[in-house]
Design a protein around this motif. Structure first.
Motif, PDB file in Angstrom:
ATOM      1  N   SER A  49       0.821  -1.219   0.000  1.00 56.62           N
ATOM      2  CA  SER A  49       0.000   0.000   0.000  1.00 56.62           C
ATOM      3  C   SER A  49       0.850   1.262   0.000  1.00 56.62           C
ATOM      4  N   CYS A  50       1.856   1.303   0.851  1.00 55.95           N
ATOM      5  CA  CYS A  50       2.686   2.505   0.941  1.00 55.95           C
ATOM      6  C   CYS A  50       3.620   2.606  -0.263  1.00 55.95           C
ATOM      7  N   GLY A  51       4.165   1.451  -0.678  1.00 58.30           N
ATOM      8  CA  GLY A  51       5.088   1.431  -1.794  1.00 58.30           C
ATOM      9  C   GLY A  51       4.429   1.716  -3.137  1.00 58.30           C
ATOM     10  N   ARG A  52       3.111   1.675  -3.174  1.00 54.10           N
ATOM     11  CA  ARG A  52       2.384   1.968  -4.410  1.00 54.10           C
ATOM     12  C   ARG A  52       2.559   3.433  -4.809  1.00 54.10           C
ATOM     13  N   CYS A  53       2.660   4.318  -3.825  1.00 52.49           N
ATOM     14  CA  CYS A  53       2.688   5.765  -4.114  1.00 52.49           C
ATOM     15  C   CYS A  53       4.063   6.409  -3.975  1.00 52.49           C
ATOM     16  N   HIS A  54       4.928   5.830  -3.157  1.00 52.35           N
ATOM     17  CA  HIS A  54       6.237   6.461  -2.951  1.00 52.35           C
ATOM     18  C   HIS A  54       7.249   5.432  -2.483  1.00 52.35           C
ATOM     19  N   LYS A  55       8.512   5.832  -2.504  1.00 53.48           N
ATOM     20  CA  LYS A  55       9.595   4.983  -2.010  1.00 53.48           C
ATOM     21  C   LYS A  55       9.360   4.717  -0.525  1.00 53.48           C
ATOM     22  N   LEU A  56       9.545   3.475  -0.130  1.00 56.75           N
ATOM     23  CA  LEU A  56       9.311   3.126   1.268  1.00 56.75           C
ATOM     24  C   LEU A  56      10.402   3.697   2.165  1.00 56.75           C
ATOM     25  N   PRO A  57       9.995   4.361   3.244  1.00 54.85           N
ATOM     26  CA  PRO A  57      10.997   4.858   4.186  1.00 54.85           C
ATOM     27  C   PRO A  57      11.547   3.707   5.024  1.00 54.85           C
ATOM     28  N   ASP A  58      12.748   3.880   5.512  1.00 54.60           N
ATOM     29  CA  ASP A  58      13.337   2.905   6.426  1.00 54.60           C
ATOM     30  C   ASP A  58      12.588   2.994   7.747  1.00 54.60           C
ATOM     31  N   PRO A  59      11.990   1.889   8.208  1.00 60.60           N
ATOM     32  CA  PRO A  59      11.242   1.942   9.469  1.00 60.60           C
ATOM     33  C   PRO A  59      12.076   2.441  10.652  1.00 60.60           C
ATOM     34  N   ALA A  60      13.378   2.208  10.603  1.00 56.72           N
ATOM     35  CA  ALA A  60      14.243   2.629  11.704  1.00 56.72           C
ATOM     36  C   ALA A  60      14.628   4.107  11.620  1.00 56.72           C
ATOM     37  N   SER A  61      14.145   4.797  10.574  1.00 50.19           N
ATOM     38  CA  SER A  61      14.538   6.199  10.392  1.00 50.19           C
ATOM     39  C   SER A  61      13.780   7.170  11.301  1.00 50.19           C
ATOM     40  N   HIS A  62      12.734   6.692  11.946  1.00 46.23           N
ATOM     41  CA  HIS A  62      11.952   7.527  12.859  1.00 46.23           C
ATOM     42  C   HIS A  62      11.675   6.757  14.137  1.00 46.23           C
ATOM     43  N   ASN A  63      11.425   7.495  15.216  1.00 48.58           N
ATOM     44  CA  ASN A  63      11.088   6.841  16.478  1.00 48.58           C
ATOM     45  C   ASN A  63       9.570   6.577  16.513  1.00 48.58           C
TER      46      ASN A  63
END
Length: 97
Positions: A49-63
Motif C-alpha cells: 500500500s505505501c510502496g504503491r505511491c512512494h519509495k518506502l521509508p526505512d522503518p528505523a529512520s523515525h522513532n
C-alpha cells in the motif's frame, strides 16, 4: 433547586471528562497490540500500500512517536482500516535500528 441542578450538571461534566476514553485501533506510541501474524500482515500492507505511491521509508529512520504522526496522516490516503493501520504501525516500530 437551581443550585442542585447546577451541581448535578457540573458533577456529570467532571465525571465524564475524567473517565478514560474508549480505546481505538489508531497507532499510539510504544504500544504493540498485534500478534506476530498481524505484524507480518502489516509488513505486507506497508510494502504494497505505501510502496504503491512512494519509495518506502526505512522503518528505523523515525522513532515510535514520529511514526504515530506519519501513520495518522498517511493511513487515510492509503485507505487503511483501523486494524490495518495498527498492524502497519506495529510492524514499523518492531523493526530494530
Amino acid at each position: 433547586m437551581k443550585k442542585l441542578i447546577a451541581a448535578a450538571f457540573l458533577t456529570a461534566i467532571l465525571v465524564t471528562s475524567c473517565t478514560p476514553k474508549a480505546s481505538t485501533a489508531r497507532a499510539t506510541a510504544g504500544t504493540a497490540t498485534s500478534t506476530a501474524e498481524q505484524i507480518a500482515q502489516g509488513k505486507t500492507i506497508f510494502e504494497n500500500s505505501c510502496g504503491r505511491c512512494h519509495k518506502l521509508p526505512d522503518p528505523a529512520s523515525h522513532n515510535p512517536v514520529q511514526w504515530v504522526g506519519i501513520m495518522n496522516s498517511m493511513a487515510p490516503k492509503a485507505k487503511l482500516t483501523d486494524e490495518q493501520h495498527q498492524w502497519v504501525y506495529d510492524y514499523i516500530v518492531s523493526v530494530k535500528k
